[in-house]
Enzyme design. Structure first.
Site, PDB file in Angstrom:
ATOM      1  N   GLN A  85       0.836  -1.217   0.000  1.00  0.00           N
ATOM      2  CA  GLN A  85       0.000   0.000   0.000  1.00  0.00           C
ATOM      3  C   GLN A  85       0.871   1.268   0.000  1.00  0.00           C
ATOM      4  O   GLN A  85       0.513   2.273   0.614  1.00  0.00           O
ATOM      5  CB  GLN A  85      -0.939  -0.004   1.200  1.00  0.00           C
ATOM      6  CG  GLN A  85      -2.122  -0.940   1.050  1.00  0.00           C
ATOM      7  CD  GLN A  85      -3.073  -0.503  -0.082  1.00  0.00           C
ATOM      8  OE1 GLN A  85      -3.195   0.671  -0.401  1.00  0.00           O
ATOM      9  NE2 GLN A  85      -3.767  -1.474  -0.665  1.00  0.00           N
ATOM     10  N   SER A  86       1.984   1.228  -0.702  1.00  0.00           N
ATOM     11  CA  SER A  86       2.890   2.387  -0.702  1.00  0.00           C
ATOM     12  C   SER A  86       2.283   3.600  -1.415  1.00  0.00           C
ATOM     13  O   SER A  86       1.900   3.521  -2.587  1.00  0.00           O
ATOM     14  CB  SER A  86       4.195   1.982  -1.391  1.00  0.00           C
ATOM     15  OG  SER A  86       4.951   3.130  -1.701  1.00  0.00           O
ATOM     16  N   ASN A  87       2.230   4.713  -0.701  1.00  0.00           N
ATOM     17  CA  ASN A  87       1.780   5.972  -1.321  1.00  0.00           C
ATOM     18  C   ASN A  87       2.843   6.495  -2.283  1.00  0.00           C
ATOM     19  O   ASN A  87       2.531   7.077  -3.315  1.00  0.00           O
ATOM     20  CB  ASN A  87       1.525   7.034  -0.241  1.00  0.00           C
ATOM     21  CG  ASN A  87       0.416   6.624   0.691  1.00  0.00           C
ATOM     22  OD1 ASN A  87      -0.714   6.396   0.265  1.00  0.00           O
ATOM     23  ND2 ASN A  87       0.729   6.494   1.979  1.00  0.00           N
ATOM     24  N   ALA A  89       4.877   4.683  -4.079  1.00  0.00           N
ATOM     25  CA  ALA A  89       4.799   3.908  -5.330  1.00  0.00           C
ATOM     26  C   ALA A  89       3.663   4.454  -6.203  1.00  0.00           C
ATOM     27  O   ALA A  89       3.832   4.687  -7.407  1.00  0.00           O
ATOM     28  CB  ALA A  89       4.590   2.433  -5.013  1.00  0.00           C
TER      29      ALA A  89
END
Ligand SMILES: Cc1ncc(COP(=O)(O)O)c(C=O)c1O
Length: 344
Positions: A85-87, A89
């Site tokens: 859930q990387s913002n 990325a």
């Protein structure tokens, strides 16, 4: 008037992704709710969640400088790493889409969550929409190592990739938040206020380091910034932040010797670990939503704001103080944590 900081920053290539400052708003209903009026403490919010590309968030400021360098070097692919859930990325994917650059995301399972919403909704859904090529790693594989392997493959095929490490938190990425320190200082003049402290979440440390370096160069001191670690214990976060602040200052041409105690970090909101909800985060996200109509996120800004609420309730600030909380985005994460917010 051009400051030392403005002059130092102007030496670096930057792609304009923000198109102007993000707003600063006073949180009047929260002030009322928390009894801050009686204490004569003012609470302001900087809307770094409110930006023009990809849903917004702090990573765009770092990407302005990463992309500036990438375009100068003729890069055709950006590879970056992060959790599912990387913002960072998601925003890298959005920026690459807008720039016509290929994007590859190497995502790892950093959080013990396997719900369908966590795996496929929120940022993951948006990575897909922005057209990024996503590689989800099996448990235990190092994302940075895999990113370098993928970059070598692309180079062998005649491409020109750039690998951006976790959170974009290199000295070059941190320049984005040094620039934000200058922006906040200009907004203080417009608003006729001087912030006692500026508060943020601390993950990969680039946001804290950039702001701290910026305020140090502006003569306000790195301790103007206070952050809440959401990733590691206090000592680890402080060591990483101190090192990155020093590197960012050096990149900006400063020889300022930064003392260890200039880095103000609190790890009391980490709970059981990165990405794991806490009752205080839940309360903070709901309070912000219900008093101000604004959205925090469950992993970063929710835990940081919970820390600030604790400080305010314990009377850390004095009459006449004004504090600034930087909302750093991450709202797509709310959709990945549906079960945390709505009990079935
Ligand atoms: C929404 C949000 N806020 C805060 C942070 C923390 O920023 P940094 O990694 O620069 O410490 C992140 C990092 O991923 C984030 O996504």
């Amino acid at each position: 008037m051009q400051t030392v900081l403005d002059k130092a920053l102007s030496a670096f290539p930057r792609a304009d992704l923000l198109q102007g400052p993000t707003p600063i708003q006073r949180a009047c209903r929260l002030e009322q709710q928390l009894g801050l009026h009686e204490q004569q403490v003012q609470l302001y919010i900087k809307r770094d969640d409110h930006m023009l590309i990809g849903g917004g968030g702090n990573k765009l400021r770092k990407l302005e400088f990463h992309l500036g360098a990438a375009l100068q070097d003729g890069i055709d692919t950006i590879i970056t790493v992060g959790g599912i859930q990387s913002n960072h990325a998601r925003l890298t994917a959005a920026v690459c889409a807008r720039q016509g650059i290929d994007c590859e995301l190497i995502l790892s399972r950093a959080v013990p969550k396997r719900e369908a919403d966590y795996e496929l909704n929120g940022n993951r859904l948006l990575d897909h929409l922005f057209g990024a090529r996503v590689h989800v790693l099996p448990q235990g594989k190092d994302a940075q190592v895999q990113a370098e392997i993928r970059a070598a493959q692309l180079r062998a095929a005649g491409r020109k990739p750039l690998v951006i490490p976790t959170g974009g938190s290199t000295p070059v990425g941190s320049l984005g938040y040094a620039r934000c320190a200058a922006e906040i200082t200009r907004q203080e003049t417009e608003l006729d206020v001087q912030f006692t402290q500026v508060m943020i979440a601390n993950g990969s440390a680039g946001t804290h380091a950039g702001l701290a370096a910026g305020f140090e160069l502006l003569g306000r001191g790195a301790a103007t910034v206070r952050s809440w670690s959401v990733l590691t214990d206090r000592d680890t976060a402080a060591a990483r932040t101190l090192q990155l602040t020093r590197q960012t200052l050096a990149l900006l041409g400063s020889s300022a010797a930064l003392r260890t105690d200039a880095i103000d970090i609190d790890a009391s909101q980490l709970g059981e670990g990165y990405g794991l909800p806490t009752p205080a985060m839940l309360e903070a996200v709901q309070l912000m939503a219900r008093c101000e109509g604004l959205l925090l996120d469950p992993v970063y800004s929710g835990k940081a704001f919970a820390g600030l609420l604790g400080d305010l309730r314990q009377g850390r600030y004095r009459s006449g103080d004004s504090v600034l909380f930087v909302m750093t985005g991450g709202t797509p994460g709310l959709y990945a944590y549906r079960d945390t917010f709505i009990a079935r």
